[in-house]
Motif scaffolding. Sequence first.
Motif, PDB file in Angstrom:
ATOM      1  N   GLU A  70       0.827  -1.207   0.000  1.00  0.00           N
ATOM      2  CA  GLU A  70       0.000   0.000   0.000  1.00  0.00           C
ATOM      3  C   GLU A  70       0.862   1.259   0.000  1.00  0.00           C
ATOM      4  O   GLU A  70       1.829   1.336   0.773  1.00  0.00           O
ATOM      5  N   PRO A  71       0.559   2.222  -0.865  1.00  0.00           N
ATOM      6  CA  PRO A  71      -0.544   2.270  -1.827  1.00  0.00           C
ATOM      7  C   PRO A  71      -0.221   1.541  -3.139  1.00  0.00           C
ATOM      8  O   PRO A  71       0.930   1.469  -3.540  1.00  0.00           O
ATOM      9  N   GLY A  72      -1.251   1.015  -3.765  1.00  0.00           N
ATOM     10  CA  GLY A  72      -1.126   0.450  -5.093  1.00  0.00           C
ATOM     11  C   GLY A  72      -1.180  -1.052  -5.160  1.00  0.00           C
ATOM     12  O   GLY A  72      -1.705  -1.613  -6.117  1.00  0.00           O
ATOM     13  N   TYR A  73      -0.637  -1.723  -4.141  1.00  0.00           N
ATOM     14  CA  TYR A  73      -0.603  -3.184  -4.139  1.00  0.00           C
ATOM     15  C   TYR A  73      -1.210  -3.718  -2.841  1.00  0.00           C
ATOM     16  O   TYR A  73      -0.625  -4.577  -2.165  1.00  0.00           O
ATOM     17  N   GLU A  74      -2.385  -3.219  -2.516  1.00  0.00           N
ATOM     18  CA  GLU A  74      -3.020  -3.615  -1.254  1.00  0.00           C
ATOM     19  C   GLU A  74      -3.333  -5.104  -1.197  1.00  0.00           C
ATOM     20  O   GLU A  74      -3.496  -5.669  -0.107  1.00  0.00           O
ATOM     21  N   GLU A  75      -3.447  -5.754  -2.372  1.00  0.00           N
ATOM     22  CA  GLU A  75      -3.707  -7.195  -2.376  1.00  0.00           C
ATOM     23  C   GLU A  75      -2.506  -7.965  -1.813  1.00  0.00           C
ATOM     24  O   GLU A  75      -2.658  -9.108  -1.368  1.00  0.00           O
ATOM     25  N   ARG A  76      -1.337  -7.345  -1.811  1.00  0.00           N
ATOM     26  CA  ARG A  76      -0.141  -7.970  -1.241  1.00  0.00           C
ATOM     27  C   ARG A  76      -0.090  -7.735   0.270  1.00  0.00           C
ATOM     28  O   ARG A  76       0.168  -8.658   1.035  1.00  0.00           O
ATOM     29  N   GLU A  77      -0.297  -6.487   0.656  1.00  0.00           N
ATOM     30  CA  GLU A  77      -0.262  -6.134   2.071  1.00  0.00           C
ATOM     31  C   GLU A  77      -0.716  -4.698   2.254  1.00  0.00           C
ATOM     32  O   GLU A  77      -0.416  -3.830   1.431  1.00  0.00           O
ATOM     33  N   THR A  78      -1.452  -4.443   3.338  1.00  0.00           N
ATOM     34  CA  THR A  78      -1.836  -3.086   3.708  1.00  0.00           C
ATOM     35  C   THR A  78      -0.870  -2.565   4.760  1.00  0.00           C
ATOM     36  O   THR A  78      -0.171  -3.335   5.429  1.00  0.00           O
ATOM     37  N   ILE A  79      -0.846  -1.265   4.920  1.00  0.00           N
ATOM     38  CA  ILE A  79       0.028  -0.674   5.942  1.00  0.00           C
ATOM     39  C   ILE A  79      -0.413  -1.123   7.329  1.00  0.00           C
ATOM     40  O   ILE A  79       0.411  -1.503   8.166  1.00  0.00           O
ATOM     41  N   ALA A  80      -1.719  -1.091   7.573  1.00  0.00           N
ATOM     42  CA  ALA A  80      -2.230  -1.442   8.904  1.00  0.00           C
ATOM     43  C   ALA A  80      -1.871  -2.871   9.279  1.00  0.00           C
ATOM     44  O   ALA A  80      -1.348  -3.133  10.371  1.00  0.00           O
ATOM     45  N   ASN A  81      -2.129  -3.828   8.383  1.00  0.00           N
ATOM     46  CA  ASN A  81      -1.822  -5.216   8.711  1.00  0.00           C
ATOM     47  C   ASN A  81      -0.321  -5.468   8.696  1.00  0.00           C
ATOM     48  O   ASN A  81       0.191  -6.293   9.465  1.00  0.00           O
ATOM     49  N   GLY A  82       0.397  -4.746   7.834  1.00  0.00           N
ATOM     50  CA  GLY A  82       1.850  -4.894   7.811  1.00  0.00           C
ATOM     51  C   GLY A  82       2.485  -4.466   9.123  1.00  0.00           C
ATOM     52  O   GLY A  82       3.397  -5.130   9.636  1.00  0.00           O
ATOM     53  N   LEU A  83       2.013  -3.355   9.676  1.00  0.00           N
ATOM     54  CA  LEU A  83       2.545  -2.888  10.958  1.00  0.00           C
ATOM     55  C   LEU A  83       2.158  -3.832  12.095  1.00  0.00           C
ATOM     56  O   LEU A  83       2.955  -4.069  13.009  1.00  0.00           O
ATOM     57  N   LYS A  84       0.949  -4.375  12.029  1.00  0.00           N
ATOM     58  CA  LYS A  84       0.543  -5.373  13.029  1.00  0.00           C
ATOM     59  C   LYS A  84       1.436  -6.605  12.934  1.00  0.00           C
ATOM     60  O   LYS A  84       1.880  -7.148  13.958  1.00  0.00           O
ATOM     61  N   THR A  85       1.741  -7.031  11.708  1.00  0.00           N
ATOM     62  CA  THR A  85       2.635  -8.164  11.500  1.00  0.00           C
ATOM     63  C   THR A  85       4.015  -7.885  12.078  1.00  0.00           C
ATOM     64  O   THR A  85       4.615  -8.739  12.744  1.00  0.00           O
ATOM     65  N   ASN A 120       2.926   1.787  -5.597  1.00  0.00           N
ATOM     66  CA  ASN A 120       2.437   2.380  -6.843  1.00  0.00           C
ATOM     67  C   ASN A 120       1.336   3.386  -6.517  1.00  0.00           C
ATOM     68  O   ASN A 120       0.236   2.997  -6.162  1.00  0.00           O
ATOM     69  N   PRO A 121       1.616   4.696  -6.585  1.00  0.00           N
ATOM     70  CA  PRO A 121       2.847   5.298  -7.086  1.00  0.00           C
ATOM     71  C   PRO A 121       4.015   5.123  -6.112  1.00  0.00           C
ATOM     72  O   PRO A 121       3.819   4.928  -4.920  1.00  0.00           O
ATOM     73  N   VAL A 122       5.201   5.237  -6.663  1.00  0.00           N
ATOM     74  CA  VAL A 122       6.427   5.128  -5.881  1.00  0.00           C
ATOM     75  C   VAL A 122       6.524   6.301  -4.911  1.00  0.00           C
ATOM     76  O   VAL A 122       6.106   7.418  -5.227  1.00  0.00           O
ATOM     77  N   THR A 123       7.060   6.047  -3.727  1.00  0.00           N
ATOM     78  CA  THR A 123       7.259   7.103  -2.730  1.00  0.00           C
ATOM     79  C   THR A 123       8.461   7.952  -3.152  1.00  0.00           C
ATOM     80  O   THR A 123       9.602   7.673  -2.781  1.00  0.00           O
ATOM     81  N   PRO A 128       6.011  -8.992   0.568  1.00  0.00           N
ATOM     82  CA  PRO A 128       4.823  -9.794   0.268  1.00  0.00           C
ATOM     83  C   PRO A 128       4.492  -9.765  -1.226  1.00  0.00           C
ATOM     84  O   PRO A 128       4.503  -8.706  -1.861  1.00  0.00           O
ATOM     85  N   ILE A 129       4.195 -10.932  -1.779  1.00  0.00           N
ATOM     86  CA  ILE A 129       3.787 -11.061  -3.178  1.00  0.00           C
ATOM     87  C   ILE A 129       2.497 -11.882  -3.211  1.00  0.00           C
ATOM     88  O   ILE A 129       2.424 -12.954  -2.605  1.00  0.00           O
ATOM     89  N   ASP A 130       1.485 -11.388  -3.925  1.00  0.00           N
ATOM     90  CA  ASP A 130       0.206 -12.090  -3.987  1.00  0.00           C
ATOM     91  C   ASP A 130       0.350 -13.405  -4.748  1.00  0.00           C
ATOM     92  O   ASP A 130       1.273 -13.595  -5.548  1.00  0.00           O
ATOM     93  N   ILE A 131      -0.575 -14.309  -4.511  1.00  0.00           N
ATOM     94  CA  ILE A 131      -0.479 -15.672  -5.037  1.00  0.00           C
ATOM     95  C   ILE A 131      -0.472 -15.702  -6.560  1.00  0.00           C
ATOM     96  O   ILE A 131       0.170 -16.561  -7.182  1.00  0.00           O
ATOM     97  N   GLU A 132      -1.150 -14.733  -7.206  1.00  0.00           N
ATOM     98  CA  GLU A 132      -1.198 -14.704  -8.664  1.00  0.00           C
ATOM     99  C   GLU A 132       0.170 -14.480  -9.287  1.00  0.00           C
ATOM    100  O   GLU A 132       0.397 -14.839 -10.446  1.00  0.00           O
TER     101      GLU A 132
END
Length: 417
Positions: free
Chosen positions: A67-82, A98-101, A309-313
Amino acid sequence: MNVLIKSATVLDSSSEFHNQTVDILIEKGVITNIAKQLDNPKNYKTLSLPNLHVSQGWFDSSVSFGEPGYEERETIANGLKTAALSGFTAIALNANTNPVTDNKSSVNYLKAQAANSPVNLNVVGALTKQSKGEDLAELFDMHTAGAKAFYDYQHAVSNPNVLKIALQYASNFDGLVCSFPQESKISGQGVMNEDITSTSLGLKGNPPLAEALQVARDLYLLEYTNGKLHIPCISTAESVKLIKAAKKQHLNVTCSVPIHNLYFTDEALHDFDTNFKLLPPLRNKKDIAALKKGLEDGTIDLVTSDHNPIDIEHKKIEFDHALFGTIGLESAFSALNTLFDTTTAVSLLTKGKSIYGIMQHTIAIGQTADLSLFNPKPKYQFETSHIHSCSSNSVFLKSELKGTVYGVYAKGQLMVK
């Protein structure tokens, strides 16, 4: 949150309580008392866990979420919890989005998203616009917004003049420039280490030469500019040799190594499991031995999970077409604790904050409570049930590991499993 931590063994060589089992009283985010036994007259929350150990909060210098752009891989909220449930109180978040920081507003967005987390999110801005390696991004503006470093994640800066100018420009505000160690024209379409294993598997190889050439070039540029350079995720014996020589010349260079590059060799790819498709690739036993020695003698400054994180697809497909990357936050401590003794594992996870300008807090009365909570003893097989990330692309699945993590106390918050 006020909390009384009971019977915790302290692992912090800078603390007078190092290797002692004590009670720790935390009030409003500050350690107010440490003793062999403390009462709880104010009825604060009590934390009592089996074989509880505490250390200074752990730091990971290379983390991607999506996140942003690839939320299907990981969100900021869940990433920080992880990150918190994996024992990390601070991370450096790559511009792998995406877009790049690559501008001030992007930095501000990421920091705002992490404001309520116990994990300190340190933004790594892109070095070049859109990480394309052509024009420098807004380095100073991102620096004033709080960016801790500048790095085109897994993208080598092929134009030496761009890196030269970046090192010169960033030195005006003590900015940390990072350069991915790969000469792309040499690595080509390689998907694994170039060696006998790649030949036997019929997969295109990425030779160690590609890394060594880029490291050597970058070190020459560093010497010329007198800047400050961090080389993330080295993987070869030759890189260790080059960086060790540069440090003897007193060049301002630091480097890191991914934990999985200390654990697995390229022989792990025999089953064509795309979780082992990594950048840099897994190398051979000689490289692993050199990397471990580099950690021991201080040539290598940091270990990182290089959590990506990379999505299964994009993982459960033909090996040549799968994306590079593995998650690693959840397995970081256990893998290091399996490879090294616990004191060394903890030391590796708490080192290097100063490189990114992050404060360290010793475990002492009057200090801010910034603690990782863990049990170094249990042995277990790492399974998908141990994964907190949205994606499950872990190289450590089915690996026998040692040590579990309870969580963290940081920024006045307690987060445990």
